[in-house]
Scaffold this motif. Structure first.
Motif, PDB file in Angstrom:
ATOM      1  N   ALA A 224       1.002  -1.309   0.074  1.00 41.38           N
ATOM      2  CA  ALA A 224       0.194  -0.118   0.114  1.00 41.38           C
ATOM      3  C   ALA A 224       0.797   1.083  -0.041  1.00 41.38           C
ATOM      4  O   ALA A 224       2.051   1.192   0.636  1.00 41.38           O
ATOM      5  CB  ALA A 224      -0.942  -0.106   1.221  1.00 41.38           C
ATOM      6  N   VAL A 225       0.533   2.173  -0.806  1.00 45.49           N
ATOM      7  CA  VAL A 225       1.357   3.333  -1.024  1.00 45.49           C
ATOM      8  C   VAL A 225       0.621   4.660  -0.772  1.00 45.49           C
ATOM      9  O   VAL A 225      -0.580   4.681  -0.768  1.00 45.49           O
ATOM     10  CB  VAL A 225       1.950   3.453  -2.376  1.00 45.49           C
ATOM     11  CG1 VAL A 225       2.936   2.402  -2.613  1.00 45.49           C
ATOM     12  CG2 VAL A 225       1.043   3.632  -3.495  1.00 45.49           C
ATOM     13  N   ASN A 226       1.612   5.817  -0.304  1.00 45.48           N
ATOM     14  CA  ASN A 226       1.152   7.043   0.029  1.00 45.48           C
ATOM     15  C   ASN A 226       0.094   7.041   1.249  1.00 45.48           C
ATOM     16  O   ASN A 226      -0.761   8.064   1.181  1.00 45.48           O
ATOM     17  CB  ASN A 226      -0.041   7.507  -1.190  1.00 45.48           C
ATOM     18  CG  ASN A 226       1.026   8.146  -2.370  1.00 45.48           C
ATOM     19  OD1 ASN A 226       1.918   8.485  -2.132  1.00 45.48           O
ATOM     20  ND2 ASN A 226       0.279   8.082  -3.657  1.00 45.48           N
ATOM     21  N   LEU A 227       0.822   6.411   2.168  1.00 48.02           N
ATOM     22  CA  LEU A 227      -0.016   6.440   3.608  1.00 48.02           C
ATOM     23  C   LEU A 227       0.551   7.463   4.280  1.00 48.02           C
ATOM     24  O   LEU A 227       1.882   7.879   4.231  1.00 48.02           O
ATOM     25  CB  LEU A 227       0.249   5.224   4.088  1.00 48.02           C
ATOM     26  CG  LEU A 227      -0.726   4.021   3.729  1.00 48.02           C
ATOM     27  CD1 LEU A 227      -0.336   2.524   3.754  1.00 48.02           C
ATOM     28  CD2 LEU A 227      -2.222   4.057   4.259  1.00 48.02           C
ATOM     29  N   PRO A 228      -0.368   8.334   4.949  1.00 42.63           N
ATOM     30  CA  PRO A 228       0.183   9.276   5.831  1.00 42.63           C
ATOM     31  C   PRO A 228       1.184   8.570   7.005  1.00 42.63           C
ATOM     32  O   PRO A 228       1.135   7.555   7.313  1.00 42.63           O
ATOM     33  CB  PRO A 228      -0.803  10.002   6.419  1.00 42.63           C
ATOM     34  CG  PRO A 228      -1.915   9.170   6.442  1.00 42.63           C
ATOM     35  CD  PRO A 228      -1.726   8.310   5.145  1.00 42.63           C
ATOM     36  N   ILE A 229       2.142   9.389   7.612  1.00 44.27           N
ATOM     37  CA  ILE A 229       2.780   9.018   9.088  1.00 44.27           C
ATOM     38  C   ILE A 229       1.826   9.130  10.209  1.00 44.27           C
ATOM     39  O   ILE A 229       0.811   9.972  10.060  1.00 44.27           O
ATOM     40  CB  ILE A 229       3.770  10.126   9.269  1.00 44.27           C
ATOM     41  CG1 ILE A 229       5.175   9.666   7.996  1.00 44.27           C
ATOM     42  CG2 ILE A 229       4.465   9.546  10.667  1.00 44.27           C
ATOM     43  CD1 ILE A 229       6.125  11.110   8.205  1.00 44.27           C
ATOM     44  N   GLY A 230       1.521   7.915  10.830  1.00 47.74           N
ATOM     45  CA  GLY A 230       1.052   8.133  12.135  1.00 47.74           C
ATOM     46  C   GLY A 230      -0.279   7.421  12.378  1.00 47.74           C
ATOM     47  O   GLY A 230      -1.168   7.624  12.967  1.00 47.74           O
ATOM     48  N   LEU A 231      -0.614   6.728  11.108  1.00 46.09           N
ATOM     49  CA  LEU A 231      -1.673   5.658  11.239  1.00 46.09           C
ATOM     50  C   LEU A 231      -1.498   4.496  12.283  1.00 46.09           C
ATOM     51  O   LEU A 231      -0.527   4.087  12.310  1.00 46.09           O
ATOM     52  CB  LEU A 231      -2.251   5.165   9.881  1.00 46.09           C
ATOM     53  CG  LEU A 231      -2.510   6.202   8.820  1.00 46.09           C
ATOM     54  CD1 LEU A 231      -2.957   5.332   7.707  1.00 46.09           C
ATOM     55  CD2 LEU A 231      -3.668   6.932   9.245  1.00 46.09           C
TER      56      LEU A 231
END
Ligand SMILES: Cc1cc2nc3c(=O)[nH]c(=O)nc-3n(C[C@H](O)[C@H](O)[C@H](O)COP(=O)(O)O)c2cc1C
Length: 390
Positions: A224-231
């Motif tokens: 999975a790409v383009n995830l924000p930091i901190g989920l």
């Protein structure tokens, strides 16, 4: 966000209710059908997949192509139902019908839910167990995951599942340029594998297993790409997103192992060979030189691609039967055969993608709000900007 699924393998339909999808999300049945069709493909599937041409019907929560914020109900019909209405009907049976369909399943298959489920729920006919333990249920899990993917895509977050191993055949050429490349090339392969040479060997391995009346498992990977930091969060065990992903992937029928990033391999290496060095640029903000830890540190995403792998055991229903014991006569028998796939690893990559999509979408809503799509997009953009300039 939460969901429930219901429905038996040979019942009239499979159903899911999703609660918590924000309003204003453009959503059509076609977007979901695309993923249902992907699940049905793959070398090594049995005859059932030729009978079923899965299509979803949305009966609540979407109006004129957009979500309203209300619970969304998804239905997928079992086309085979017409042959099973008496065997699987909800109404009590007449004596005549009971005579006609008196065959009960009393021979548990090793590796399936039959025996444990029968003892636990006190069923003398193990059909009452196998109808629900069947991986037919993963159809609606994929439908639910498709809705999650539609939401994620609006936020520019994309993911894709592919196959790394089938039996003893291992893909070696598994690099890809970007997520589109991964999607296109895995879709083009009958075994959902990027390595064309390994794909052919995997097909041979499936054929061999099938000829021998056997089944074969494998390893799938979701990126999975383009995830924000901190989920996710480091503050409590049940908020760690890698833990939630592991639960979700492990719950897929026949999955026996989960890895995040290099997973078990990390245990065999030294710390300096495992941990991903931290770099900074004005354009990207903080990032990692490598991604061995699969996008997770401290139960939170670190902005690198999330990489989750799942190991699927060989399918338990074998034409080459294994020894089992009849629950009525207590005699030793060869396990009974329901219609079966010999390899479902390519399909399992799509199911795994759905499981990961759901967990990621849930984590996104937890952090960025959950009423309207517009609010979520704004909150995410603001946060990404802040993280870049941190
Ligand atoms: C996509 C998919 C298709 C499957 N197809 C079959 C099948 O045709 N026959 C079978 O016996 N098991 C099949 N399985 C696996 C069983 O559902 C699973 O082994 C069973 O529910 C027992 O659960 P467990 O293996 O997780 O303990 C399939 C699994 C997946 C993910």
């Amino acid at each position: 966000m939460r969901f429930l699924t219901a429905g038996e393998s040979h019942g009239p339909e499979l159903t899911a209710i999703i609660e918590g999808i924000p309003s204003q999300l453009p959503l059509t049945e076609e977007q979901i059908n695309e993923h249902l069709q992907r699940r049905q493909k793959g070398y090594g599937r049995g005859r059932r997949m030729q009978i079923e041409k899965d299509r979803v019907r949305i009966t609540s929560g979407v109006r004129h192509g957009k979500t309203t914020g209300a619970p969304i109900t998804l239905h997928v019909e079992n086309k085979d139902w017409k042959h099973w209405d008496k065997i699987m009907g909800a109404a009590p049976l007449s004596e005549e019908d009971a005579q006609e369909i008196k065959r009960q399943i009393t021979r548990p298959r090793p590796g399936h839910a039959d025996l444990n489920g029968a003892i636990k729920y006190d069923h003398r006919d193990m059909r009452n167990v196998l109808e629900r333990s069947s991986a037919r249920e993963t159809t609606v899990r994929v439908a639910v995951g498709a809705v999650a993917q539609v939401l994620l895509k609006e936020l520019n977050i994309q993911l894709c599942g592919h196959v790394l191993e089938i039996g003893s055949v291992k893909a070696t050429e598994v690099s890809f340029n970007d997520i589109e490349d991964l999607k296109e090339r895995s879709e083009a392969s009958e075994v959902r594998c990027l390595d064309s040479e390994a794909s052919e060997q995997m097909k041979q391995a499936i054929d061999e297993a099938k000829e021998n009346g056997d089944s074969i498992g494998g390893i799938v990977e979701v990126v999975a790409v383009n995830l924000p930091i901190g989920l996710g969060s480091h503050v409590h065990y049940d908020r760690k997103l890698d833990g939630k992903l592991a639960q979700s992937v492990m719950s897929i029928n026949a999955f026996k192992g989960v890895e995040v990033g290099i997973g078990f391999e990390a245990a065999r290496l030294l710390g300096s060979q495992v941990h991903d060095e931290i770099l900074y640029s004005e354009e990207r903000g903080f990032y990692r030189r490598t991604n061995r830890l699969g996008g997770f540190e401290g139960g939170m995403t670190n902005g690198m691609p999330v990489v989750v792998r799942g190991a699927m055991k060989p399918i338990p229903t074998l034409y080459k039967p294994l020894q089992s014991v009849d629950i009525d006569s207590k005699e030793t028998f060869s396990a009974s055969i329901e219609r079966s796939d010999s390899c479902a690893v390519p399909a399992a990559a799509v199911v795994c993608e759905a499981a990961v999509a759901w967990e990621l979408a849930t984590a996104v809503l937890e952090k960025f709000g959950s009423d309207t799509l517009g609010e979520i997009i704004k909150n995410l953009e603001d946060f990404n900007e802040k993280a870049r300039n941190f």
